[in-house]
Structures are given as structure tokens and as C-alpha cells.
Design an enzyme around this catalytic site. Structure first.
Site, PDB file in Angstrom:
ATOM      1  N   LYS A 184       0.837  -1.203   0.000  1.00  0.00           N
ATOM      2  CA  LYS A 184       0.000   0.000   0.000  1.00  0.00           C
ATOM      3  C   LYS A 184       0.878   1.262   0.000  1.00  0.00           C
ATOM      4  CE  LYS A 184      -3.795  -2.397   2.301  1.00  0.00           C
ATOM      5  NZ  LYS A 184      -4.580  -2.656   3.539  1.00  0.00           N
ATOM      6  N   GLN A 203      -4.429  -1.745   9.733  1.00  0.00           N
ATOM      7  CA  GLN A 203      -4.400  -3.057   9.097  1.00  0.00           C
ATOM      8  C   GLN A 203      -4.952  -4.120  10.039  1.00  0.00           C
ATOM      9  OE1 GLN A 203      -3.658  -3.487   5.916  1.00  0.00           O
ATOM     10  NE2 GLN A 203      -3.824  -5.707   5.912  1.00  0.00           N
ATOM     11  N   ASP A 244     -10.943   2.641   4.196  1.00  0.00           N
ATOM     12  CA  ASP A 244     -11.224   1.201   4.135  1.00  0.00           C
ATOM     13  C   ASP A 244     -12.731   0.938   3.997  1.00  0.00           C
ATOM     14  OD1 ASP A 244      -9.113  -0.632   4.148  1.00  0.00           O
ATOM     15  OD2 ASP A 244      -8.699  -0.325   6.278  1.00  0.00           O
TER      16      ASP A 244
HETATM   17  N1  GUN Z   1      -6.843  -7.011   6.211  1.00  0.00           N
HETATM   18  C1  GUN Z   1      -7.234  -7.722   5.118  1.00  0.00           C
HETATM   19  N2  GUN Z   1      -7.798  -6.913   4.196  1.00  0.00           N
HETATM   20  C2  GUN Z   1      -7.767  -5.666   4.724  1.00  0.00           C
HETATM   21  C3  GUN Z   1      -8.207  -4.399   4.241  1.00  0.00           C
HETATM   22  O1  GUN Z   1      -8.765  -4.237   3.143  1.00  0.00           O
HETATM   23  N3  GUN Z   1      -7.989  -3.339   5.074  1.00  0.00           N
HETATM   24  C4  GUN Z   1      -7.405  -3.471   6.297  1.00  0.00           C
HETATM   25  N4  GUN Z   1      -7.254  -2.388   7.056  1.00  0.00           N
HETATM   26  N5  GUN Z   1      -6.994  -4.641   6.773  1.00  0.00           N
HETATM   27  C5  GUN Z   1      -7.175  -5.722   5.984  1.00  0.00           C
END
Ligand code: GUN
Length: 293
Positions: free
Chosen positions: A52, A96, A119
Site C-alpha cells: 500500500k 491493518q 477502508d
Molecule cells: N486485512 C485484510 N484486508 C484488509 C483491508 O482491506 N484493510 C485493512 N485495514 N486490513 C485488511
């Protein structure tokens, strides 16, 4: 069978995002800014967050990463989130997942300012999504919609079977595919671990969205000829065959399923790459105040 090529589409969309990020910088003197919080040392999470951050740099966004070890208290984490909420130089904030057991993910999600929740996990964004109002859509479901759009695949009237009801993918994509929108207007069946005769349900599908987190769970005998298949699975296994030391497997037995389908996403190179695009588009929309003024 045709591939839904996540690499091609994501590169194309990221070029457009980079152009718009440049316009934001010219107009405001600021790059779109994403903050990520990573707790602990989970191998998968480390990889996703690194990706990311790298993608932010590549499209001309600013990014910041705050790392905590497993022992951070929930109170300290919430304080940090509140501090970032107040920072006017931040457009998007993600924490995350998964988090260590002593931290309540619901509390974390609800503490993030919904106007920075790129998100799309905050109840306000999820509620607005259900009402078809402007909102941040969760990144992976957003990525699937973008793929359908880019390949101009008609979804109206089709039967979409979603396998898995997670907050992150299964639940939101089932709502999105049923909405009166394009893509959307599907008849949706949301299946999960308690579904009786899952194979019978999946066999009905014109569109299958596999988000169950089990390697090769969807087998050829479960797939109607001509179906469109989205494989959301990212199942990591250690491997001596790759440089990174691990190999990724989808939720779909690609080798045997692909020949039966009209369209299918590979793993890797499919939905995973589109998730990043969803996140970048949400961050850009936040910087441009397109969703919340
Ligand atoms: N863990 C797995 N997929 C995601 C996501 O799209 N966002 C976040 N913050 N954590 C994740």
C-alpha cells in the site's frame, strides 16, 4: 475462457489516479495523504501494508506508517487514531487487520473518523453504502466493481453467489451486487460455513465471488459452464519455489475451474491488485472532498 487481468487494469487505473493526484497537488499544494497503522509482525499484513505504501509513492500520494508491537494497549492505539483524525493534513487512515486479541477491532473501526475511513469499514460508511449514498466502499469489493466496469460485464439480472460473509469482503460485496446500480442489480445468494449443500448453491451462479480463505475450495464440479469467477483468496504457503519464500493460492482450483468459465481472475494478478486501486481511489476521493465536504 478469458482472464480478468488485474495487472493490466490496475496499472491503467493507477495512471489515471496519478494524473488526478497531480491535479490535487497543483490546486491545493498538498498531495493526497494516506496514513497506515500496523500492529505486530504478521507476515501477510507486513506485505500488504508495504505494498500500500509503495503504491502511494508510485501514484504521487504522501504516505505515513505508524508501527506498534503486539503489546500496544487498546487505549494507546485509540489515542493515536484520535490524533490522526484531528490532523488536517491526513486524508485517509487505515488500521491493518487482523489486530491482536486484546484489541477490539470494532472499537478501533468506530474511532476512525468516517470522513477518513478509506477502508470503508465504519458503520456510517457501511450504512450509507446500503442506502446507495456517497460513501467509501471497502477496497476489495470496490476492486471487483472496477473490474466488472472495465471489462463492461453486464451484471443486471444475473445470479451472483458469494461464498464467505466476512465484514471485509463477503458481506459488503453481497450488498453491492444487489444494489440498484451498475454494476449491481443481481439476485444475490450469500453463502457461509452453515450453508446446507453449498455445491448446489454455487452451481446456480452466473457470477461466483469466492472469499472464504480456503485454498482451492471452489472445485470444477461446483461451477456452471460459462460462469464468471472472482477469486478473492490470498492463501499464503511457504515455498522453496519462489524468491519471497512463499506462494499464493486462491480459493478457486484455477487449473480445473478456468476452462469451464467465461471470465476468471487469476491469483496472484487478479482481485488482490485491484484492492490497492480501491484504496487509492478512496484516498483520492477523500483528498478531493468528493464524498464528505
Ligand atoms: N486485512 C485484510 N484486508 C484488509 C483491508 O482491506 N484493510 C485493512 N485495514 N486490513 C485488511
Amino acid at each position: 475462457m478469458q482472464l480478468l487481468d488485474g495487472k493490466y487494469i490496475s496499472e491503467k487505473l493507477k495512471k489515471q489516479i496519478a494524473v488526478e493526484a497531480g491535479e490535487v497537488l497543483a490546486a491545493t499544494g498538498r498531495k493526497p495523504h494516506l496514513v497506515a497503522i500496523l500492529v505486530g509482525n504478521d507476515g501477510g499484513s507486513e506485505t500488504y501494508v508495504a505494498s500500500k505504501i509503495k503504491n502511494c509513492e508510485n501514484v504521487g500520494f504522501k504516505s505515513s506508517l505508524f508501527r506498534y508491537n503486539d503489546s500496544v494497549t487498546e487505549a494507546d492505539l485509540l489515542l493515536k487514531i484520535e490524533e490522526i483524525n484531528r490532523d488536517e493534513e491526513v486524508d485517509g487512515l487505515i488500521v491493518q487487520l487482523p489486530l491482536p486479541k486484546h484489541i477490539n477491532p470494532e472499537k478501533v473501526t468506530e474511532t476512525i473518523d468516517h470522513r477518513k475511513d478509506v477502508d470503508g469499514f465504519h458503520p456510517i460508511n457501511l450504512g450509507r453504502m446500503m442506502r446507495n449514498l456517497p460513501c467509501f466502499i471497502p477496497a476489495t469489493p470496490y476492486g471487483i466493481l472496477l473490474m466488472l466496469q472495465e471489462y463492461q460485464i453486464e451484471t443486471a439480472g444475473k445470479h451472483c453467489v458469494v461464498v464467505g460473509r466476512s465484514n471485509i469482503v463477503g458481506m459488503p460485496i453481497s450488498v453491492l451486487m444487489a444494489r440498484n446500480a451498475n454494476p449491481g442489480n443481481c439476485t444475490v445468494t450469500l453463502t457461509h460455513s452453515k450453508t446446507i449443500d453449498l455445491k448446489k448453491q454455487v452451481l446456480q451462479a452466473d457470477i461466483i465471488i469466492a472469499a472464504i480463505g480456503k485454498k482451492k475450495f471452489i472445485t470444477a464440479d461446483m461451477v456452471k459452464p460459462g460462469a464468471i469467477v472472482f477469486d478473492v483468496g490470498i492463501n499464503r504457503e511457504e515455498s522453496t519455489e519462489t524468491k519471497s519464500g512463499y506462494k499464493l493460492f486462491g480459493d478457486v482450483d484455477f487449473e480445473n475451474v478456468a476452462p469451464k468459465t467465461s471470465w476468471i481472475t487469476p491469483v496472484p494478478g487478479g482481485v488482490g491488485l485491484m484492492t490497492i486501486v480501491g484504496l487509492l481511489k478512496n484516498t483520492l476521493a477523500s483528498a478531493k472532498k468528493e464524498i464528505y465536504k
